[in-house]
Design an enzyme around this catalytic site. Structure first.
Site, PDB file in Angstrom:
ATOM      1  N   ASP A  66      20.352  -6.704 -24.199  1.00 50.91           N
ATOM      2  CA  ASP A  66      21.369  -7.023 -23.197  1.00 50.91           C
ATOM      3  C   ASP A  66      20.799  -7.935 -22.102  1.00 50.91           C
ATOM      4  O   ASP A  66      19.637  -7.791 -21.700  1.00 50.91           O
ATOM      5  CB  ASP A  66      21.867  -5.721 -22.562  1.00 50.91           C
ATOM      6  CG  ASP A  66      22.938  -5.942 -21.519  1.00 50.91           C
ATOM      7  OD1 ASP A  66      24.002  -6.466 -21.874  1.00 50.91           O
ATOM      8  OD2 ASP A  66      22.706  -5.595 -20.343  1.00 50.91           O
ATOM      9  N   GLU A 100      21.667 -11.224 -26.048  1.00 50.13           N
ATOM     10  CA  GLU A 100      22.841 -11.744 -25.337  1.00 50.13           C
ATOM     11  C   GLU A 100      22.356 -12.653 -24.211  1.00 50.13           C
ATOM     12  O   GLU A 100      21.946 -12.197 -23.154  1.00 50.13           O
ATOM     13  CB  GLU A 100      23.673 -10.589 -24.757  1.00 50.13           C
ATOM     14  CG  GLU A 100      24.896 -11.064 -24.006  1.00 50.13           C
ATOM     15  CD  GLU A 100      25.027 -10.464 -22.604  1.00 50.13           C
ATOM     16  OE1 GLU A 100      25.922 -10.915 -21.863  1.00 50.13           O
ATOM     17  OE2 GLU A 100      24.242  -9.578 -22.249  1.00 50.13           O
TER      18      GLU A 100
END
Length: 485
Positions: free
Chosen positions: A232, A262
């Site tokens: 993340d 991400e």
């Protein structure tokens, strides 16, 4: 895995009922039957409150095992249910990727006093005044866990910044001061330096922090028998930390341990630089492709479909691109809202599921629905998943030669009997395209499998045929005798 499909098995609005792990366990055989080969699960560890989706991380070592923050289970269930679910997925040869949040922590156990400089939110390299003392929730004792799995305690000096001064009850971006303290390098340069995102920003330059996170990465991968991770918010994290973190895990789990990051930035050059810096160690979500599809869905027939793959990761790094239509960050109501319009979703999924390049990621919300409402796209996605499994093999011959009707041929291969297909998509009126499958296909009859076109196409002596697509729709053509009766 050949023609693999990842599924993001959550959306932003799931109920706080502790049932997701049980639901996913029960769904394992169905996912296998439709061709899902890997599942990306949400953060599985204790957040600052039970209803949190897991991104406001409190204790990485509490996987729904300890009474902390007023709950044993997480939003999604208990540790035992989590492990049972993973075991069930593995029975069906479905890989499991855990969503890993190492950028920040939330929900501290006690406050500490320390020196900070408040910085400009729009330029974090610019101080707004002189250093001063604040009181922040930066102390973590994890008293409910009682040192099980790790005895590491977090303090203010393990963070580089914080977002709240409890003494003045005031929010801001406060850069923590001290020896060796600074924002990390190797992060996105938006806002001058985008190290700080929210909560207590973890200092990835601190050797104690790096050692503890590496230890946790190995522990959680072994504890849950993970096949990979979804990392993340990596644009907010020191790039070289990510590289060494994955090296650390792979030293124990093997080089096949998968990772996708991400890095939410639509600029290909920025992503290109990141990929080079981390030495191709991690796949990235194809955010530029998502934004191309978002723009196409907004503009309708004004969008030139010849540009749909331009300046995307899948065009330049096909072995590292995870292609997706929408996810929890882009769905309606989220912080990066850019939800692709419903009329374009079949076109978008047709593209990512049937083209040769990229590792497609199917979004729970597009397949099952959001906020308890059923998705209107399940039927067409099932058809496309079936087509990917049976027919989407071989080389790709592109026909991106018209502003509103584009497509490609997949030539098929000898390992998959009857494989090969023709894909067309239109964002305006009905269209047709003469496509050349080669003389070896002469005389074959081809049939459209989504049900949008009833007429069949018979290839001429050169193996050419005139293939059709309805307006604002897709068409998927395969050899008629390859369709199971």
């Amino acid at each position: 895995m050949e023609n693999g499909v990842m599924m993001q098995y959550f959306e932003w609005n799931l109920p706080n009922d502790g049932n997701l792990w049980k639901q996913l366990k029960e769904d394992a055989s169905h996912l296998h039957s439709i061709g899902v080969t890997a599942v990306w699960i949400p953060p599985a560890y204790k957040a600052d409150e039970q209803q949190d989706e897991g991104y406001a991380t409190y204790d990485l070592y509490d996987l729904g095992e300890f009474e902390q923050k007023g709950t044993v289970r997480t939003k999604y269930g208990t540790k035992d249910e989590l492990k049972e679910m993973i075991d069930e997925l593995h029975k069906y040869h479905i890989s499991v990727y855990l969503d890993v949040v190492l950028n920040h922590k939330a929900g501290g156990d006690f406050t500490e006093k320390f020196m900070v400089v408040e910085v400009d939110p729009n330029d974090r390299t610019k101080p707004l005044g002189k250093p001063f003392e604040i009181q922040g929730w930066t102390g973590y004792s994890f008293h409910g866990r009682k040192d099980k799995h790790s005895d590491f305690k977090w303090h203010w000096y393990h963070f580089s910044g914080t977002g709240f001064d409890d003494a003045q009850k005031r929010s801001g971006i406060f850069q923590i001061q001290g020896e060796g303290k600074s924002w990390s390098e190797g992060v996105d340069n938006e806002n001058g330096n985008y190290d700080f995102l929210l909560g207590n920003d973890i200092d990835l330059d601190h050797p104690e922090v790096v050692a503890e996170l590496n230890r946790w990465g190995k522990w959680v991968s072994n504890e849950l028998n993970l096949d990979g991770m979804r990392m993340d918010a990596i644009k907010h994290m020191k790039d070289t930390f990510i590289a060494q973190f994955l090296d650390s895990i792979r030293s124990e789990r093997g080089n096949e341990f998968y990772a996708v990051g991400e890095y939410w930035n639509g600029d290909l050059e920025t992503l290109d630089k990141y990929i080079e810096t981390v030495g191709h160690r991690i796949n990235l979500f194809d955010v530029p492709l998502h934004y191309n599809m978002f723009q196409a869905s907004q503009e309708g027939k004004k969008y030139d479909l010849q540009n749909i793959l331009k300046n995307t990761l899948v065009e330049h790094y096909n072995d590292l691109a995870v292609t997706f239509v929408d996810n929890h960050d882009s769905q309606r109501g989220s912080s990066l809202e850019s939800q692709i319009k419903d009329w374009f979703k079949p076109l978008a999924y047709g593209l990512i599921l049937l083209m040769k390049n990229g590792y497609p990621c199917l979004f729970y919300g597009d397949y099952y629905g959001t906020k308890g409402n059923k998705s209107p796209h399940t039927k067409i996605i099932n058809i496309l998943l079936d087509a990917r499994r049976k027919y989407a093999y071989g080389d790709q011959i592109d026909y991106f030669d018209h502003p509103s009707t584009v497509g490609f041929i997949r030539t098929g291969d000898t390992q998959h009997k009857g494989s090969g297909l023709v894909f067309l998509m239109s964002n305006d009126e009905a269209g047709n395209k003469q496509m050349d499958l080669g003389k070896k296909h002469k005389g074959e009859v081809w049939h459209e499998i989504t049900g949008s076109i009833q007429d069949e196409v018979t290839l001429d002596d050169e193996g050419k045929g005139e293939f059709m697509v309805d307006g604002r729709n897709i068409a998927v053509w395969v050899k008629k005798d390859a369709i199971p009766s």
